[in-house]
Design an enzyme around this catalytic site. Structure first.
Site, PDB file in Angstrom:
ATOM      1  N   ALA A  63      33.874  40.672  38.693  1.00 23.24           N
ATOM      2  CA  ALA A  63      34.531  40.213  37.473  1.00 23.24           C
ATOM      3  C   ALA A  63      33.446  39.742  36.508  1.00 23.24           C
ATOM      4  CB  ALA A  63      35.470  39.059  37.808  1.00 23.24           C
ATOM      5  N   GLY A 102      34.870  41.401  42.550  1.00 24.78           N
ATOM      6  CA  GLY A 102      35.962  42.211  42.015  1.00 24.78           C
ATOM      7  C   GLY A 102      35.659  43.702  42.079  1.00 24.78           C
ATOM      8  N   GLU A 105      36.484  44.738  45.419  1.00 27.51           N
ATOM      9  CA  GLU A 105      37.948  44.693  45.536  1.00 27.51           C
ATOM     10  C   GLU A 105      38.588  45.931  44.893  1.00 27.51           C
ATOM     11  OE1 GLU A 105      37.818  40.602  43.989  1.00 27.51           O
ATOM     12  OE2 GLU A 105      39.193  40.057  45.606  1.00 27.51           O
ATOM     13  N   GLU A 125      31.853  35.803  46.038  1.00 31.90           N
ATOM     14  CA  GLU A 125      32.530  34.784  45.213  1.00 31.90           C
ATOM     15  C   GLU A 125      32.268  33.372  45.701  1.00 31.90           C
ATOM     16  OE1 GLU A 125      33.830  37.644  46.128  1.00 31.90           O
ATOM     17  OE2 GLU A 125      35.144  38.481  44.572  1.00 31.90           O
TER      18      GLU A 125
END
Ligand code: 3HC
Length: 697
Positions: A63, A102, A105, A125
């Site tokens: 992210a 992310g 993911e 994270e």
């Protein structure tokens, strides 16, 4: 539309190409356009399968961390990933570089994964004080089992593609070394999936990995307890475990909702703010604002390290570990022999602990050559002097280096306190002289204070920074003053540790206050470990009287663990200190001599006294320009002195408390004990008056 994402059709396969340098972060634009791309590709009747591929150096590295301080903008990443997973056409992720957070993911939301052999992937994270917030804690356990997933999520460490293949995360590896091409391989995989009608694999619907765990939750809990044992004081690892546990116990959709709740809570909390601050601070610290753009660091193939003591040996190891040949020089043959033997022993110990073989040890040891004459510096690109702290000796060595080293070589001193400008003046080339202050053990601790002297040239400075990065360190450029940034603030804290003891705080109470604050060890336990004599000798050299209790112990031969007695007592062979019942009387005697009235000192006061005194010194350091930014000070304390990451560094912490509160409390303490050094520094007083923060400096 389509500024960062494009679609290219290749033999009926839609290749979605994302291009958002430098690391393809999943910004709001990126998420928007990926959503458009997946919907467009799915709706296109000519498209039979989809590949998600990134241009540039890496697959999505996560992210966009910079967006975390802004209000969330749709589409949210979990929704995008759900949409990818729901695709009726097979979606293949093509992984290269670092597929992190992310980004990983997204890959888990795809139905298949093809990776180049050099790719790394993982969920870091937790290192930002977060948990994976886009399905990572729900999909990974379903794919590889909850214990292995918890290992990856709680450590945050990425794994190489080969390991991912073994774990069943990756379906195919492309060997770029033998001319393999990732995009072509992913397209080929996509066509195979269509032709062979491979069942679309939606990880959210897999139960195999978690079914076994569900029947033995105790085994998972025990494993989780082991992972959490070394994560004291941190909220994120606990949330990671709770969320993985949800993957075992709850339906996917419910687990996902809970994961999002954990994520938002952590993201809005101070621990994650602190760790995100450190992420950017670490990167900012490597920039020197006035460095001209065209300065290129020199190449460092050969290093010479002068002084075969603990520091010199550790520094040589730090270079050898990164594959750089080092010559360890000591004019005393016995010291050299001892130094080289210690290096071998250290490598053997590491090998035994980590299951590495004799070859590994020999390979590293072979990169370090011993020499008993300074002549051996002649072909070195970088020379690091690491003899003991004696100005006359250092000046003599730098005079010799001037004669013996090749033109353009960088001459670095590892001094922890002395004036780099004076050392540089002993040479005819002060532009080549720089400080490289490593922290003990130098092969482990990541900080290097790169000390920029008044005449240090940009070339030498940029070489010192670049080579530090090359060997895996975190370089922070600082100016010249006694103790530079880290030790200067440490002295300010030591002064208050001593004052707290004189006023009535026991060593145990002081250490407890600091471990409760988040440090792994208290300052007095650290003194005992490092040796009380080290600071005592350094203080004697400069006539410092800031530590009367430590000095009294050293005078008595109580050097700490190595003599069995220091601030604590150590029984034979034990590293666990026990309180010394006689110490209180000794401290009371010194307090009486100094006219200090003893009293009960509350833990909050100990914390304020020690921590705010450091902040105050940090403010002076900023005022004097010794540190370029307040975040540099935070990086120094986290990477060199074990400051707890969840508190972001002393200056970040001061901003959390508020400059006004810090300044007010310091004034009260200064007043109460007559210690002028506690009077708020002008910069701190100004921030307090204006409602300003260090974060803006
Ligand atoms: N968001 C925003 N900026 C990022 C970023 C990210 N995720 N990752 C890196 N950057 C920026 C850096 O700040 C740096 O900017 P600068 O040039 O202005 O200083 C630039 O990209 C290059 O980064 P590095 O200097 O670190 O480059 P390296 O090549 O040394 O390392 C990397 C690349 C391994 C990708 C490293 O940058 C990294 O570890 N990034 C963070 C990865 C991460 O933590 N991802 C998870 C994010 S949280 C998340 O995904 C939540 C999700 O679960 C919902």
């Amino acid at each position: 539309m389509a500024q960062v994402v494009g679609i290219e059709i290749e033999d009926g396969v839609a290749v979605i190409v994302a291009d958002n340098p430098p690391v393809n972060a999943l910004s709001a634009d990126m998420r928007n356009e990926l959503m458009w791309a997946i919907e467009t590709a799915e709706a296109d009747d000519d498209v039979t399968a989809i590949v998600v591929h990134c241009a540039g150096r890496t697959f999505f590295a996560g992210a966009d961390i910079r967006e975390f301080d802004k209000p969330p903008a749709p589409p949210m990443l979990p929704d995008l990933i759900d949409r990818i997973e729901a695709s009726s056409k097979p979606v293949i992720a093509a992984l290269h570089g670092t597929a992190l957070g992310g980004g990983f993911e997204v890959a888990l939301g795809c139905h298949f994964r093809v990776a180049v052999a050099s790719a790394k992937m993982g969920l870091p994270e937790v290192k930002l004080g977060l948990l994976p917030g886009a399905g990572g804690t729900q999909r990974l356990p379903r794919l590889i089992g909850p214990q292995k997933a918890a290992d990856m999520i709680v450590s945050g460490d990425p794994i190489p593609a080969g390991k991912a293949l073994e774990l069943g995360i990756v379906d195919e590896i492309v060997d770029e070394g033998s001319g393999g091409d990732l995009r072509a391989a992913a397209v080929a995989f996509a066509k195979k999936a269509v032709v062979e009608e491979l069942p679309i694999r939606r990880i959210s619907q897999i139960d195999d990995g978690i079914a076994a765990a569900r029947s033995d939750m105790a085994a998972f809990d025990e494993h989780a307890a082991g992972l959490l044992a070394r994560k004291k004081g941190l909220d994120a690892p606990r949330a990671c475990i709770d969320s993985v546990k949800n993957a075992i116990l709850l339906p996917f959709a419910e687990g996902l909702v809970k994961e999002r709740e954990f994520f938002m809570e952590l993201k809005n909390g101070v621990q994650s703010a602190a760790q995100r601050h450190l992420f950017f601070a670490e990167r900012a610290a490597q920039r020197v604002d006035d460095m001209p753009k065209d300065v290129k660091p020199g190449k460092v193939d050969k290093v010479a390290v002068i002084g075969a003591g603990t520091m010199g040996g550790g520094i040589a190891m730090a270079f050898a570990n990164a594959g750089i040949a080092a010559t360890l020089i000591d004019v005393k043959a016995d010291a050299l022999e001892r130094g080289l033997a210690t290096i071998r022993k250290n490598y053997e110990r590491t090998a035994a602990r980590s299951g590495k073989g004799e070859d590994w040890v020999n390979e590293r040891v072979a990169r370090i050559t011993g020499a008993d004459s300074l002549q051996a510096v002649s072909d070195a690109d970088l020379i690091v002097e690491a003899v003991f702290e004696d100005m006359a000796l250092k000046k003599q060595i730098f005079g010799d280096l001037d004669r013996l080293s090749k033109p353009g070589a960088v001459l670095a001193t590892n001094t922890s306190t002395l004036d780099v400008d004076e050392i540089a003046a002993a040479t005819g080339r002060p532009e080549s002289v720089v400080g490289m202050h490593f922290f003990s053990p130098a092969n482990v601790m990541r900080l290097v204070e790169v000390v920029r002297g008044a005449k240090t040239g940009f070339e030498a400075l940029s070489t010192a920074i670049a080579v530090s990065k090359q060997i895996g360190k975190v370089p922070v450029t600082v100016g010249v003053c006694h103790g530079f940034v880290g030790n200067r603030m440490l002295y300010a804290r030591t002064r208050q540790v001593e004052r707290a003891m004189l006023e009535g705080g026991s060593p145990q109470a002081i250490d407890k206050a600091m471990t409760d604050f988040g440090f792994a060890m208290g300052p007095l336990a650290v003194s005992d470990l490092a040796g009380i004599d080290v600071g005592w000798r350094a203080r004697k050299q400069v006539g410092s009287t800031i530590a009367p209790v430590a000095d009294a112990l050293a005078e008595m031969g109580r050097f700490g663990q190595k003599t069995g007695r220091g601030f604590y007592l150590y029984s034979e062979g034990s590293r666990r200190g026990e309180p010394d019942p006689d110490l209180n009387a000794l401290i009371a005697g010194i307090a009486a001599e100094k006219g200090v009235t003893r009293r009960e000192v509350p833990e909050t006061e100990i914390v304020e006294r020690l921590i705010f005194a450091m902040v105050n010194e940090g403010a002076r350091i900023l005022e004097e320009g010794i540190a370029a930014r307040s975040s540099d000070i935070d990086v120094i304390w986290v990477f060199g002195y074990g400051w707890p990451v969840q508190r972001g560094g002393p200056m970040f912490h001061a901003d959390q408390v508020g400059a006004g509160v810090v300044a007010g409390r310091l004034s009260e303490l200064a007043e109460a004990c007559g210690d002028e050094t506690l009077q708020p520094a002008p910069l701190l007083a100004k921030l307090a008056a204006d409602g300003g923060t260090f974060g803006k400096l």
